[in-house]
Design a protein around this motif. Structure first.
Motif, short mmCIF file in Angstrom:
data_model
loop_
_atom_site.label_atom_id
_atom_site.label_comp_id
_atom_site.label_asym_id
_atom_site.label_seq_id
_atom_site.Cartn_x
_atom_site.Cartn_y
_atom_site.Cartn_z
N ALA A 1 0.68 -1.29 0.14
CA ALA A 1 0.09 0.06 0.23
C ALA A 1 0.79 1.28 -0.17
N LEU A 2 2.04 1.15 0.62
CA LEU A 2 2.78 2.29 0.69
C LEU A 2 3.22 2.59 -0.79
N GLY A 3 3.57 1.71 -1.62
CA GLY A 3 3.86 1.73 -3.03
C GLY A 3 2.99 2.60 -3.78
N LEU A 4 1.49 2.37 -3.63
CA LEU A 4 0.54 2.90 -4.22
C LEU A 4 0.51 4.52 -3.73
N ILE A 5 0.86 4.69 -2.61
CA ILE A 5 0.76 6.06 -1.91
C ILE A 5 1.93 6.99 -2.53
N CYS A 6 2.89 6.20 -2.52
CA CYS A 6 4.40 6.90 -3.23
C CYS A 6 4.26 7.22 -4.55
N CYS A 7 3.35 6.49 -5.58
CA CYS A 7 3.21 6.63 -6.88
C CYS A 7 2.32 7.64 -6.93
N CYS A 8 1.55 8.08 -6.13
CA CYS A 8 0.47 9.17 -6.35
C CYS A 8 1.05 10.55 -6.30
N ASP A 9 0.39 11.49 -6.83
CA ASP A 9 1.15 12.89 -6.86
C ASP A 9 0.95 13.48 -5.49
N VAL A 10 -0.28 13.12 -4.90
CA VAL A 10 -0.58 13.63 -3.87
C VAL A 10 -0.92 12.77 -2.72
N ALA A 11 -0.61 12.64 -1.28
CA ALA A 11 -1.23 11.87 -0.46
C ALA A 11 -1.81 12.56 0.68
N ILE A 12 -2.72 12.36 1.16
CA ILE A 12 -3.31 12.96 2.20
C ILE A 12 -3.96 11.90 3.27
N ALA A 13 -3.84 11.91 4.35
CA ALA A 13 -4.02 10.92 5.30
C ALA A 13 -5.03 11.34 6.42
N SER A 14 -5.81 10.41 7.07
CA SER A 14 -6.56 10.80 8.17
C SER A 14 -5.72 10.76 9.66
N ARG A 15 -6.25 11.10 10.47
CA ARG A 15 -5.17 11.02 11.73
C ARG A 15 -5.26 9.77 12.19
N ASN A 16 -6.00 8.87 11.85
CA ASN A 16 -6.04 7.61 12.14
C ASN A 16 -5.31 6.45 11.59
N ALA A 17 -4.72 7.13 10.32
CA ALA A 17 -3.92 6.31 9.48
C ALA A 17 -2.71 5.74 10.15
N ARG A 18 -2.19 4.53 9.76
CA ARG A 18 -1.03 3.89 10.20
C ARG A 18 -0.43 3.30 9.23
N PHE A 19 0.78 3.57 9.09
CA PHE A 19 1.81 2.95 8.03
C PHE A 19 2.95 2.03 8.43
N CYS A 20 3.23 1.23 7.57
CA CYS A 20 4.23 0.02 7.91
C CYS A 20 4.76 -0.70 6.78
N LEU A 21 6.13 -0.74 6.55
CA LEU A 21 6.89 -1.55 5.59
C LEU A 21 7.00 -2.81 6.25
N SER A 22 5.97 -3.64 6.35
CA SER A 22 5.67 -4.70 7.31
C SER A 22 6.33 -5.94 6.63
N GLU A 23 6.73 -6.13 5.46
CA GLU A 23 7.48 -7.05 4.72
C GLU A 23 8.38 -8.19 5.68
N ILE A 24 9.35 -7.30 6.27
CA ILE A 24 10.55 -8.03 7.09
C ILE A 24 10.30 -9.02 8.05
N ARG A 25 9.25 -8.72 8.67
CA ARG A 25 8.60 -9.56 9.88
C ARG A 25 8.14 -10.81 9.18
N LEU A 26 7.79 -10.94 8.04
CA LEU A 26 7.38 -11.94 7.38
C LEU A 26 8.42 -12.84 6.60
N GLY A 27 9.74 -12.24 6.68
CA GLY A 27 10.76 -12.92 5.88
C GLY A 27 10.77 -12.50 4.37
N LEU A 28 10.27 -11.26 4.21
CA LEU A 28 10.07 -10.68 2.87
C LEU A 28 10.71 -9.57 2.69
N LEU A 29 10.62 -8.81 1.58
CA LEU A 29 11.22 -7.67 1.26
C LEU A 29 10.34 -6.57 0.66
N PRO A 30 10.43 -5.70 0.93
CA PRO A 30 9.67 -4.40 0.04
C PRO A 30 10.31 -4.20 -1.28
#
Length: 270
Positions: free
Chosen positions: A113-142
């Protein structure tokens, strides 16, 4: 389309909605394929002025679907490469989309999902938004999304968050440059940026995106000067520029604007 929704309005604002709320809008091969198809269609649709990308329900997207990842683990090398290539195609297609793009983020935005966000020209988040590059905890790579996240937050920050998979709140995401704005009223914030984007010339916006992609990593040399000089010279002679300049002097809105609002004049000088 099973996992996406597309909404349009009379002004040419298209909303592309991830529609797997029961799975927190997690990615699978079907969702990826649908997003690519719709983006390609809208790229060539002159009635589309700009794109809002959002998720249905509580979350923007929880990243990769765990069942999809289980299927990937059973694939051979060639099938895994083909599967990863589809995700890369999605990111490239969104990143190269010729009209303005705005990501509206609420709840979880993990992994891809962070890839989609970073590919957009503008990104706006609500205050309840939470972000994580979570792949490494599954033994994967972003891996596929890393160039786009790198461009947004820089290598120093990417090294930390890709390796640690720390959870980032909306304020941290704003400080890192992952999003442009944080607002409790996401709809009002979206309307503000949509109104601003609709004021611009559609051809100029398309050419601006192309130019910015070209200058992003180009050295500041004669070749770059040549590129920028020709870019402005070509657009000055366009029908859209002629209309925009005429509208300014006529104190009216150019024809591409949905509302006939007066163009702000420069303050008078004594």
């Amino acid at each position: 389309m099973q996992h996406t929704l597309l909404k349009r309005d009379a002004q040419g604002v298209c909303q592309l909605i991830l529609n797997r709320p029961d799975a927190a809008n997690a990615f699978d091969e079907q969702l990826i394929a649908e997003l690519i198809t719709i983006l390609n269609q809208l790229s060539n649709d002159p009635s589309c002025r700009l794109l809002l990308l959002r998720g249905q329900g509580k979350h923007f997207s929880a990243g990769a679907d765990l069942h999809w990842m289980q299927r990937q683990a059973k694939m051979n090398q060639d099938a895994n490469i083909s599967d990863a290539r589809e995700l890369a195609t999605l990111m490239q297609t969104l990143d190269n989309f010729p009209k303005p793009t705005v990501a509206l983020v609420q709840g979880a935005a993990f992994g891809g999902a962070l890839g989609l966000i970073c590919c957009c020209d503008v990104a706006i988040a609500s205050r309840n938004a939470r972000f994580c590059l979570s792949e490494i905890r599954l033994g994967l790579l972003p891996a596929v999304i890393s160039p786009y996240v790198h461009r947004s937050i820089g290598m120093r920050q990417l090294r930390r968050y890709a390796l640690s998979a720390e959870l980032m709140d909306a304020t941290t995401a704003l400080q890192l440059g992952l999003v442009h704005q944080v607002d409790d009223d996401l709809e009002n914030a979206a309307q503000h940026i949509v109104t601003a984007l609709l004021q611009g010339g559609p051809d100029a916006q398309r050419q601006c995106k192309t130019l910015l992609a070209q200058i992003e990593t180009a050295p500041l040399d004669e070749a770059l000067t040549h590129l920028t000089v020709h870019a402005i010279a070509n657009v000055r002679a366009s029908k859209e520029a002629a209309e925009g300049i005429a509208a300014f002097f006529d104190k009216r809105s150019p024809r591409w604007q949905p509302e006939r609002t007066a163009i702000p004049q420069e303050p008078a000088h004594d």
